[in-house]
Design an enzyme around this catalytic site. Structure first.
Site, PDB file in Angstrom:
ATOM      1  CB  SER A   1     -25.127  -4.432  29.942  1.00  0.00           C
ATOM      2  OG  SER A   1     -25.656  -3.614  29.266  1.00  0.00           O
TER       3      SER A   1
ATOM      4  CG  ASP B   1     -27.587  -1.968  32.197  1.00  0.00           C
ATOM      5  OD1 ASP B   1     -27.905  -2.101  30.973  1.00  0.00           O
ATOM      6  OD2 ASP B   1     -26.598  -1.455  32.572  1.00  0.00           O
TER       7      ASP B   1
ATOM      8  CG  ASP C   1     -26.343   1.006  29.974  1.00  0.00           C
ATOM      9  OD1 ASP C   1     -27.134   0.222  29.258  1.00  0.00           O
ATOM     10  OD2 ASP C   1     -25.176   0.856  30.203  1.00  0.00           O
TER      11      ASP C   1
ATOM     12  CG  ASP D   1     -29.268  -2.413  27.675  1.00  0.00           C
ATOM     13  OD1 ASP D   1     -29.918  -1.459  28.428  1.00  0.00           O
ATOM     14  OD2 ASP D   1     -28.110  -2.312  27.833  1.00  0.00           O
TER      15      ASP D   1
END
EC number: 5.4.2.10
Length: 447
Positions: free
Chosen positions: A100, A243, A245, A241
């Protein structure tokens, strides 16, 4: 207590905690847990742009194929895209290789069930039990091994999915948008989605090299985005960010807009369109008290959960809410997705901006947040500073000083050896002093 899984999958230093051996066993264990029925089982695997993604991906492939599962490799894709494609492609399991918003040295393994949702604690415990067992006796026979192949068309599938979350006749014509992809998983799909919807797109953070994910870019480091929005006089800046999400927005004046304000905008819009499935939203203990008061003024409630989008989503599913999220920018819209989706959340905001024909700074200023201070205290592995008498005394005193008009939240991070200290209230000076006193007590015992 779980040995491997934290609040968001398995996460740690690549080739330190997240080793090829562990990834192999995770693939084998998860593959065994999700083999149900006689059909040919399949798993989809996506990743972000970290150098270690190659190593972990290869080890996971070996693990899944060794227990008889076919593997579909998606390449760099946002976490919500992997969740969506798990369902869309009728896979038995989905895996996202990502840490992340963490720096490139870290990595992680997030697992989704066939419904596209993150796993329950019970399923994660079963996977851990198998990891610790003798997996050698559970491997597939030579004729039952799985196959692996790379899928090239998935970017277009996710882009079309994201576009379909907007009304058919709505475009982004006339909007100048700066999008920061954090040199991460959305570096291809986010700019293309916005461009296809009609926006003038300026993309930054779209040159991943394996090492620069989240480095001075993205939702956790929005300074570059703020500068670019001001330089180009853009209408909006969107920061994802690593990833994708979570999302952070910058208005046309260069001011940051967090997840609380985004939830307020969407909640008000959906209430007006009669789209809220319940008379309120789900947030976490970290969301600002100003959001709760604002929603109350609209006649909407706000339920708080523990920190972590999985806990928000669990409450949403259990109680029938279709909107929830975190101040950090995880916005969950269960009508569209099974997890936080930064791009889809940004599109929902843009749809409100286009319909109202008002600047982002006006649309997104729903309430004045109460003064809120958050500080982190790092401690040594194996330490338990929150159990020390001096810390307990400091926390109790802080709560008494804040009284009923404020909140104090102390929580260990689920992904790193850090304790987060957050306080909010109407008196900023008092909030700052309270946080500093607790942090000082923690630092003394942590040292």
């Amino acid at each position: 207590m779980r040995k491997y899984f934290g609040t968001d999958g398995i996460r740690g230093r690549a080739n330190g905690v997240i080793t090829p051996e562990l990834a192999l066993k995770v693939g084998q264990a998860a593959g065994l847990v999700f083999q149900r029925g006689e059909h040919r089982h399949r798993v989809v695997i996506g990743k972000d742009t970290r150098l270690s993604g190659y190593m972990i991906e290869t080890a996971l492939v070996a693990g899944f194929t060794s227990v008889g599962m076919d593997v579909l490799l998606l390449g760099p894709m946002p976490t919500p895209a992997v969740a969506m494609l798990t369902r869309s492609m009728r896979a038995d399991i989905g895996v996202m290789i990502s840490a992340s918003h963490n720096p490139f040295e870290d990595n992680g393994i997030k697992i989704f069930g066939p419904d596209g949702f993150k796993l329950s604690d019970d399923v994660e415990r079963e996977i851990e039990r198998l990891i610790e067992s003798n997996l050698q006796t559970k491997l597939a026979g030579s004729t039952d091994l799985g196959r692996a192949k790379r899928i090239e068309s998935v970017h277009a599938r996710y882009i079309e999915f994201a576009k379909r979350t907007l009304p058919r006749n709505l475009t982004l014509d006339g909007l100048r948008v700066v999008v920061d992809c954090a040199n991460g998983a959305a570096y291809r799909v986010a700019p293309e989605t916005l461009w296809e919807l009609g926006a003038e797109v300026i993309a930054i953070g779209t040159e991943p090299d394996g090492f620069n994910i989240n480095r001075d870019v993205g939702s956790t480091a929005p300074e570059a985005l703020v500068a670019k929005v001001r330089e180009l006089r853009a209408d909006i800046g969107i920061a994802l960010d690593g990833d994708a999400d979570r999302v952070l927005v910058v208005d046309e004046k260069g001011h940051r807009v967090d997840g609380d304000q985004l939830m307020a905008v969407v909640a008000r819009s959906w209430q007006e369109d009669d789209r809220l499935s319940k008379n309120g939203i789900v947030a976490t203990i970290m969301s600002n008290l100003g959001l709760e008061r604002y929603l109350g003024g609209l006649g909407l409630g706000m339920v708080r959960t523990a920190v972590g989008d999985r806990y928000v989503l669990e409450h949403m599913r259990e109680h029938g809410y279709n909107l929830g999220g975190e101040q950090s920018g995880h916005i969950i819209m269960s009508d569209y997705a099974t997890t936080g989706d930064g791009l889809v959340a940004a599109l929902q905001l843009l749809s409100v901006v286009q319909r109202q024909q008002r600047p982002v700074s006006e649309v997104c200023h729903c309430f004045d947040p109460l003064p809120q201070v958050l500080k982190n205290v790092r401690y040594g592995a194996g330490g338990e500073p929150l159990r020390q008498d001096s810390v307990v005394t400091a926390i109790e005193g802080a709560r008494q000083r804040l009284g009923e008009g404020g909140r104090l939240v102390i929580r260990p991070s689920g992904t790193e050896p850090v304790i987060r200290v957050m306080a909010e209230g109407d008196d900023r000076d008092l909030v700052v002093r309270v946080v500093d006193d607790v942090v000082e007590a923690l630092r003394k015992v942590a040292a």
